[in-house]
Write a protein that holds these residues in place. Structure first.
Motif, short mmCIF file in Angstrom:
data_model
loop_
_atom_site.label_atom_id
_atom_site.label_comp_id
_atom_site.label_asym_id
_atom_site.label_seq_id
_atom_site.Cartn_x
_atom_site.Cartn_y
_atom_site.Cartn_z
N VAL A 226 -6.87 4.99 -2.07
CA VAL A 226 -6.65 4.24 -3.31
C VAL A 226 -5.53 3.21 -3.06
O VAL A 226 -4.68 3.43 -2.21
CB VAL A 226 -6.30 5.21 -4.46
N GLN A 252 -8.85 8.43 -9.29
CA GLN A 252 -8.28 7.58 -8.24
C GLN A 252 -7.14 8.27 -7.50
O GLN A 252 -6.05 7.73 -7.35
CB GLN A 252 -7.80 6.27 -8.84
N ASP A 279 -0.37 2.26 3.82
CA ASP A 279 0.68 3.13 4.38
C ASP A 279 1.05 4.24 3.40
O ASP A 279 1.31 5.38 3.80
CB ASP A 279 1.91 2.31 4.80
N GLY A 280 1.02 3.93 2.09
CA GLY A 280 1.35 4.95 1.09
C GLY A 280 0.36 6.11 1.13
O GLY A 280 0.73 7.28 1.22
N GLY A 281 -0.92 5.79 1.11
CA GLY A 281 -1.96 6.83 1.12
C GLY A 281 -1.94 7.64 2.40
O GLY A 281 -2.11 8.86 2.39
#
Ligand SMILES: Cc1ncc(C[n+]2csc(CCOP(=O)(O)OP(=O)(O)O)c2C)c(N)n1
Length: 289
Positions: A226, A252, A279-281
Motif C-alpha cells: 500500500v 489497505q 520503504d515503509g511497507g
C-alpha cells in the motif's frame, strides 16, 4: 474443558453443496435488459476471479463484445486477446478513471462478483443513477448507492454460460462504439503523462512500471503493498491472469506485499513471484530474521 477425552464419534466430513445457476426468469431478465441497453458495462470484482468464473466471462466476451471495467481486486480477468475490444481499465479509490466515466454513462451496470469493499458505490454511483444488475452467489450488500434492480443468485459460471446464448448476436450501436473508442484513447493518452516533468536524477513512476512490465510474464504473481506506488500499479500495471496481481484493497493494510509473496511462492512454487513495496511497507517485515 476443551482438552477432555470425548466418547462420541467424530463428525463425518460433509460434501459441499453444489449451487445451480440463477433462475431462468432472472437470466432472461438480464438478457432482455442487455438487449435493450445502449451501453451496458460489466463491473468485475474479486468474486469474478475464480478459474471457472473467469473462463465463463471470457467465453461470453468472445461471443459478445461488451465493455468491461475491473476493480483492482478483479485484475487480470480480461485476457490479452480480449483486451483491445472489451477492456476499459480499472476503477477504485478515486473517481477519476476512464472506467468511472463509463460507469456513469452506462445504462446498465452488470456487477459480477462485486464486493463494495473494493470500491464503494457511493464513489462510483454518487448520483444514485446507475441501473445495476448483480450476478453473484449471495444477495448483495445493499445501501443507498447500491440498489440492484435484479439479482441473479447462483453459481456465477453456470449463470454466465446460460446468459451467453441469450444475448448472442447483441452488438453495441455505432454511437456507443464511437464513445468507447474515444474513452479507450483516453486510457492510452493518460499513460503518456509528461514523463520529462521529473527533476534530474528522479525516475517517473510510469518508467518503473514499464520496465517491470517488460520483465513480468503472465504466469508470474505480483504482490503490491500500500502507498502511492499502489495507485500507479493499480491503474497501469497490466495483468492477464486473474489472481496474479494482488492488492490489499478495502482496509489497505500496509506491509502485505512480502508476506503475501512468500505465501504465493508456496502456492505456486514453480513460478516467479515479484513483491513490490515502498520503504515503509517493506519495513513491516523486512527486518524479520
Ligand atoms: C497497517 C497500516 N498502517 C498504516 C497505513 C497508512 N498508510 C498507507 S500508505 C502509508 C505509507 C506508505 O509508504 P511507503 O511504504 O514508503 O510507500 P510509498 O507511499 O512511498 O509508495 C501509510 C502509513 C496503512 N494503510 N496500513
Amino acid at each position: 474443558m476443551t482438552d477432555s477425552t470425548v466418547s462420541v464419534k467424530a463428525i463425518k466430513p460433509l460434501t459441499d453443496p453444489k449451487l445451480g445457476s440463477a433462475s431462468v426468469a432472472d437470466i432472461n431478465y438480464l438478457a432482455q435488459a442487455t438487449r435493450n441497453a445502449v451501453l451496458p458495462v460489466f463491473l468485475l470484482g474479486n468474486g469474478a476471479t475464480t478459474e471457472r468464473v473467469t473462463a465463463a466471462i471470457r467465453r461470453l466476451l468472445e461471443a459478445v463484445k461488451l465493455p468491461v471495467v475491473e476493480t483492482v481486486q478483479g485484475a487480470g480477468n480480461v485476457s490479452r486477446d480480449l483486451e483491445e475490444d472489451t477492456f476499459l481499465g480499472r476503477v477504485g479509490l478515486f473517481r477519476n478513471q476512464p472506467g468511472d466515466m463509463l460507469l456513469k454513462r452506462a445504462d446498465r451496470v452488470i456487477a459480477i462478483g462485486y464486493d463494495p469493499i473494493a470500491y464503494e458505490a457511493r464513489n462510483w454511483n454518487a448520483e444514485i443513477s446507475a441501473r445495476i444488475i448483480v450476478i453473484d452467489e449471495a444477495k448483495a450488500e445493499i445501501d443507498t448507492y447500491f440498489q440492484p434492480e435484479r439479482e441473479l443468485i447462483g453459481a456465477k459460471a453456470d449463470t454466465l454460460d446460460l446468459l451467453l446464448p441469450a444475448i448472442k448476436g447483441y452488438e453495441l450501436n455505432q454511437g456507443s462504439r464511437n464513445y468507447l473508442r474515444g474513452l479507450r484513447e483516453n486510457v492510452v493518452e493518460d499513460v503518456k503523462l509528461d514523463r520529462n516533468a521529473t527533476k534530474d536524477g528522479l525516475v517517473h513512476p510510469l518508467d518503473v512500471i514499464d520496465s517491470l512490465q517488460a520483465h513480468v510474464t503472465d504466469e508470474m504473481t505480483v504482490t503490491v503493498d500500500v502507498g502511492s506506488h499502489y495507485i500507479w500499479m493499480a491503474r497501469y500495471f497490466k495483468s492477464y491472469e486473474a489472481r496474479h496481481l494482488l492488492f490489499s484493497n478495502g482496509m489497505q493494510t500496509l506491509g502485505v506485499a512480502l508476506p503475501w509473496a512468500i505465501a504465493a511462492a508456496r502456492v505456486r512454487p514453480k513460478e516467479t513471484i515479484v513483491s513490490i513495496s515502498g520503504d515503509g511497507g517493506f519495513l513491516f517485515s523486512g527486518q524479520e530474521p
